[in-house]
Design an enzyme around this catalytic site. Structure first.
Site, short mmCIF file in Angstrom:
data_model
loop_
_atom_site.label_atom_id
_atom_site.label_comp_id
_atom_site.label_asym_id
_atom_site.label_seq_id
_atom_site.Cartn_x
_atom_site.Cartn_y
_atom_site.Cartn_z
N HIS A 1 38.62 72.27 35.86
CA HIS A 1 37.61 71.86 36.83
C HIS A 1 36.52 72.93 36.97
O HIS A 1 36.79 74.11 36.89
CB HIS A 1 38.24 71.56 38.18
CG HIS A 1 39.00 72.71 38.77
ND1 HIS A 1 40.28 73.03 38.42
CD2 HIS A 1 38.65 73.61 39.72
CE1 HIS A 1 40.68 74.06 39.10
NE2 HIS A 1 39.72 74.44 39.91
N ASN A 2 35.31 72.47 37.11
CA ASN A 2 34.14 73.33 37.37
C ASN A 2 33.67 74.10 36.14
O ASN A 2 32.71 74.89 36.25
CB ASN A 2 34.41 74.36 38.49
CG ASN A 2 34.74 73.72 39.81
OD1 ASN A 2 34.44 72.55 40.02
ND2 ASN A 2 35.35 74.46 40.70
#
Lengths: 363, 363, 363
Positions: free
Chosen positions: C259-260
Site C-alpha cells: 500500500h502507498n
C-alpha cells in the site's frame, strides 16, 4: 458519508477542539485535502503541507497548535496512528457490491446460509458448507464441501476456501486467497539424499535417483476469529491433524503457510513469508516480508524477524532476529558492519604477516 | 471408509499383527485417536502419546512392542513414512464434488472430453481443448484454447491452464495454479544498463533511460506425467520453444518457473522458489523454500539447495548448496560459524597490530 | 500467419537479403526450424544448429555470412534481440478467445463498455466500471465497482481489478493478477515491540502482548499506460492516497506491491519481488527476482538490484546493488570473495597470535 468533527471524535474516543460542528465527507493527506475533508496531520512534519490544501479540520498530533495551522477544528488523540483504525473504518466505501444472493451463484442445495448472507455473481458454495450470518461471499469466490465460515465473513473476489476448512468469525479473505490447498508432502521408497544431507549438514551420501510418491492431506485447516488472509496467500491442509491459525492473526499477500503449521494468536505474517511444513509459531510473533522458516521449527512468543530473515533453527521467545543466517538483530547489525570492513581486515592481516615474519620491516 | 487392519496392511505391502480383523474408519495422531482410528505411532517418541488416545490399532515403527503399548493390532513397515503414501490415499475423503458436467460450465463446442470427465460449476473449457479420460476439471477452473490434458487430470478450483499448454497423465493443479502465463521478456532499443552491469559485474556504464518493448511468448508449456503444481504457482510459456517440466516433478505453492526453463524428472520445487528465464534443471533436483535461480543457469542432476539459497552460477551434479551467495553446504556452515566470531577476529587483529607496533606491550 | 521475408524485414525496420519472396508461417529455434519457419540465429553460436534444422530463412546477427549457412534468405538487424519484439508480435497466435460479449458474463447495467470490447465467459464487471475501447476482459476475470480501464486493456483469465482502481491504456494483466487488494495495515493500541525494535535496531523493550486493529484502505490504485502485471501479482490499495504505478512499468509474476507505494516509469519488477508499504521507486529501476524492499524506502532513478537483494535503506540514483545486506554490487562481490577465504584468515590470525606471543617460535 458525512460526519461532524464531534461525531468523529466521539466515535474514536478522541478529543474534538474548535468548531466541532464542521462537517467532513472524506479523509485526505494534508496537501490534498479540500474544505470537506478531514486532513491527516498526525505528525509535526505534516504541518506545512496543511497550507497547501484547504482543510478546515484535521486529525493532529497531541499538543499541536491547531489554530496556528489555520484550522477551524481539530481532533487530538494521544496515538493518532491508532485512531486511524476507527477513522478508516468510518470512511471505508467498501466494494460496492449488491446485497443478496446473485442468481448466477451456484449454491449446493445442502449448503446452509445464515441470516443476511450475500453471495456475489458466479460464486460457488459446495455441499454441506455452512456460512455464518452477515457474511459476504464475494464474486467468483469459492467455499468447498463441508467448509464452515463464522459470522460476518468477507470473501473478496476469487477467494477460495477448500473442503472441510473451519474458520471463525469476522474472517477476511483478500482476492484469490486460498485456504485448504493440499500439503506439499512426498516420500521416496528409501531414505533420500535430502534426509541424509539434513542429518550430516551437507552430505547426501550415495546418490540414488528415486521418484516421489504423494502423501495425501487428510487434515483440514482451522482458523480462529478475526483472521485476515491476503491476496494470493495459501494455507495448506494438514497431513493428519489440521493446520491451525490462531485468533487475530493477520496474513499478508503471497504468504505460504505449509501443512501442519500451528500459528498462535495476534501474529503478523508479512508479504512473501514462507513457512515450511509443521512450523510452530507462538503468539504475538511478527515475521516481516520474505521471511522464511524451515520445517519443524519452533518460534517462541513475541519473536520479531526482520525482512528477508531465514529462520533455520528454533527461536526462543522474545528474540528480535535478522538476516540469513538469522542472528539476533543487534549481533547481525554488528556482523554487517564488520563485513563492510573485511577488505581492510584482510589487508591488515597481510601486513601483520609481513611484519611478524620480518619484524624489523614494519611499515 | 472402513477397512480392517489386514486389508490396510495388505494394500500397503506391510505386516499386520495381532487382531487383524479390527476395523478402522480413519487415521489420527496417537493422542487424538479414537477406538475407530488407526493411530500413527511411527517413531518411538510417539509411544507415550498412544495412552492419551483410545486407539486399538496403530501403524508402528519396526520393532515396536505394540502389545506393551496397549494395542490390539498393529501394522509394521520398515519405512513407515513411505507407507503413509498408500495409507493417506486410502483414507483421503477428496473434495466431495459432484460427478458429471455441471450445467453452469462453459465448454466450447469444439473441445473434446474423454470418458468419465467431470467438469465443475462455472469452469471454462475453450475451443479445441482436449481433456483425457477420467479427468476432473474443478469448479471455476479454466482450460485454454487447444490445451491438452492427459488422463486423470485433477484441477482444483480456480486452476488455469493457458492456450496450447500440453500436459501428461495424472496431472494435479492446486487452487489458482497457473500454467501458461506469458513470459516476462522485454528488450530496450539499445544495450541496457542491466546488460552492461551483468558483463562488468556492477558497472552499468553511461545511464540512458530507455523504455521496454515486449517480446511475446510464442512457445507454450509442455508438462510430463505425474506432475503437480501448487496453489498460486506459475509456469510461464516459452518465447520460441516450450517451457518444459519433466515427469514426476512436483511444484509447491507460490513457485515461479520462468519462460524457457527446462526442468528434469523427479524434482521438488518448494514454496516460493523462483526460477528466472531459461534455467535448466537436471533430474532429481530438490530446491527448498524461497530458493532463487538466476536466468540461464544450469543445475545438474541430484543437486539439493537448502532454504533461501540463491543460485547465481551453474551448479555441478550432486552438489548440496546453501546460502546467499550459494556455497557448498558444509563450506557455508563453516562460514556462518566464522561470521559469528568475526567481532572477536577484528579485536584480535587490533590487538596484534598494537602488539606488533609495540612488541614489548603485548597484553 | 504467413509473411514473406521482405514483409517481415519491412515491418521490423530491418534488412532483407537474398530471396526475399520466401514465405514463412512461423518462427523457430534453428535446430527445430522447418522450411516454412524463420529460424532465429541471432548469435554466431547458433550457426551450427541451423544445419540440424531445415530453415530456408533466418534472422541472423549483423555480419553473418548467411549464404554460407545454407540459407536462401536472411533478415539482418543491428540488435536482433530488439527486433524480436516486433517479430514475436507478428507471429503471436494469441489466446484464441471468441470476440464479443459472452452471454454468461455478468455485467452490471451501470457499467460502461467502449467500442469493440470483448468480455469472456463468466467474467464479472461491477457497477459503474468503465472499460476503454478495444479491451478484452478475459474469461472469469473481474472488474470492480467504479474501476476504470483505458483502451485496449487485456485481462487474462482470472485477473481481478478491484473497486475504484484506475488504469491507463494498453494494460495487460496475466492470469490471476490482482490489482486493488486491501493494504496490510494494522496498529496496536500502544507502541509495539516492532516500532521499538526498529528505533533501537534490535531491542523491542518490555514485551507486552497486544492485538492489532485494522486500518482500512481508503485509497485506490492508479496505473499508467502500457503497464503489465504478472500472474499472481498483487498491487495493494493505498491507505489514504492511491498506490501508483508509472507508465510502461512491467511487473512479473508473484510480485507484491504494498500500500502507498509509488513506482516510477519504465521499471522492471521481476518475479517474487516484494515492496513493503510506502516504498518510493524512481524511474528506470530494475529489481531482479526475489528482491525485497523495506517499507518507506526510497530507490532512486536507474537503480539496478540483483537477484535476492534486500534493500533495507535508501538507494541513491544509478546504483547497482546486490546481496543481503545490500551493498554496491562490486563491493558485495568483493565481500563474497573474502568470505570464501575467511577460514584461512582465522587460521592466519591464530598463527599470528602464536607468533607474536612467542615471537621466536614462528612456523
Amino acid at each position: 458519508m458525512s460526519y461532524t468533527i464531534e461525531q468523529i471524535a466521539h466515535a474514536l474516543g478522541a478529543t474534538a477542539l474548535g468548531d466541532v460542528a464542521v462537517t467532513v465527507t472524506g479523509v485526505r493527506e494534508p496537501a490534498d485535502a479540500t474544505a470537506d475533508d478531514l486532513a491527516l496531520a498526525m505528525k509535526p512534519e505534516y504541518a506545512q503541507k496543511l497550507s497547501q490544501g484547504s482543510a478546515r479540520a484535521a486529525l493532529v498530533w497531541d499538543g499541536a497548535d491547531w489554530q496556528a495551522l489555520g484550522l477551524k477544528a481539530a481532533i487530538v488523540a494521544p496515538r493518532p496512528r491508532y485512531v486511524m483504525s476507527g477513522l478508516s473504518t468510518m470512511f471505508d466505501p467498501g466494494q460496492g457490491w449488491d446485497e443478496g444472493i446473485h442468481p448466477s451463484a451456484v449454491i449446493h442445495e445442502t449448503a446452509q446460509l445464515g441470516e443476511n448472507v450475500s453471495v456475489g455473481p458466479l460464486a460457488v458454495i459446495c455441499a454441506g458448507a455452512r456460512i455464518g450470518a452477515g457474511s459476504v461471499i464475494g464474486p467468483q469466490s469459492f467455499v468447498g464441501t463441508d467448509a464452515v465460515l463464522g459470522e460476518q465473513a468477507f470473501l473478496r473476489e476469487g477467494a477460495r476456501i477448500g473442503a472441510r476448512v473451519v474458520i471463525g468469525d469476522r474472517f477476511i479473505a483478500q482476492p484469490n486467497a486460498v485456504v485448504g490447498a493440499d500439503g506439499f508432502s512426498y516420500v521416496t521408497p528409501d531414505v533420500s539424499g535430502v534426509e541424509r544431507a539434513r542429518q550430516s549438514l551437507g552430505d547426501q551420501g550415495d546418490i540414488a535417483s528415486q521418484s516421489y510418491v504423494r502423501i495425501h492431506s487428510l487434515g483440514a485447516v482451522r482458523i480462529g476469529d478475526d483472521v485476515e488472509v491476503g491476496a494470493h496467500s495459501a494455507v495448506d491442509r494438514g497431513t493428519i491433524r489440521d493446520t491451525v491459525v490462531g485468533d487475530r492473526t493477520k496474513i499478508d499477500n503471497l504468504v505460504q503457510v505449509g501443512h501442519n503449521c500451528v500459528i498462535g494468536t495476534d501474529c503478523l505474517l508479512c508479504g512473501l513469508v514462507g513457512l515450511a511444513g509443521s512450523v510452530k509459531v507462538g503468539n504475538n510473533v511478527v515475521l516481516a516480508g520474505q521471511v522464511g522458516v524451515a520445517d519443524n521449527i519452533f518460534i517462541g512468543d513475541n519473536v520479531i524477524a526482520g525482512g528477508g530473515t531465514k529462520l533455520l533453527s528454533n527461536v526462543p521467545a522474545g528474540r528480535v532476529m535478522l538476516g540469513y543466517p538469522a542472528m539476533k538483530m543487534d549481533t547481525q547489525m554488528e556482523v554487517y558492519k564488520y563485513l563492510r570492513r573485511i577488505k581492510r581486515l584482510f589487508a591488515d592481516v597481510a601486513d601483520l604477516k609481513k611484519a611478524v615474519s620480518k619484524p624489523d620491516q614494519v611499515d
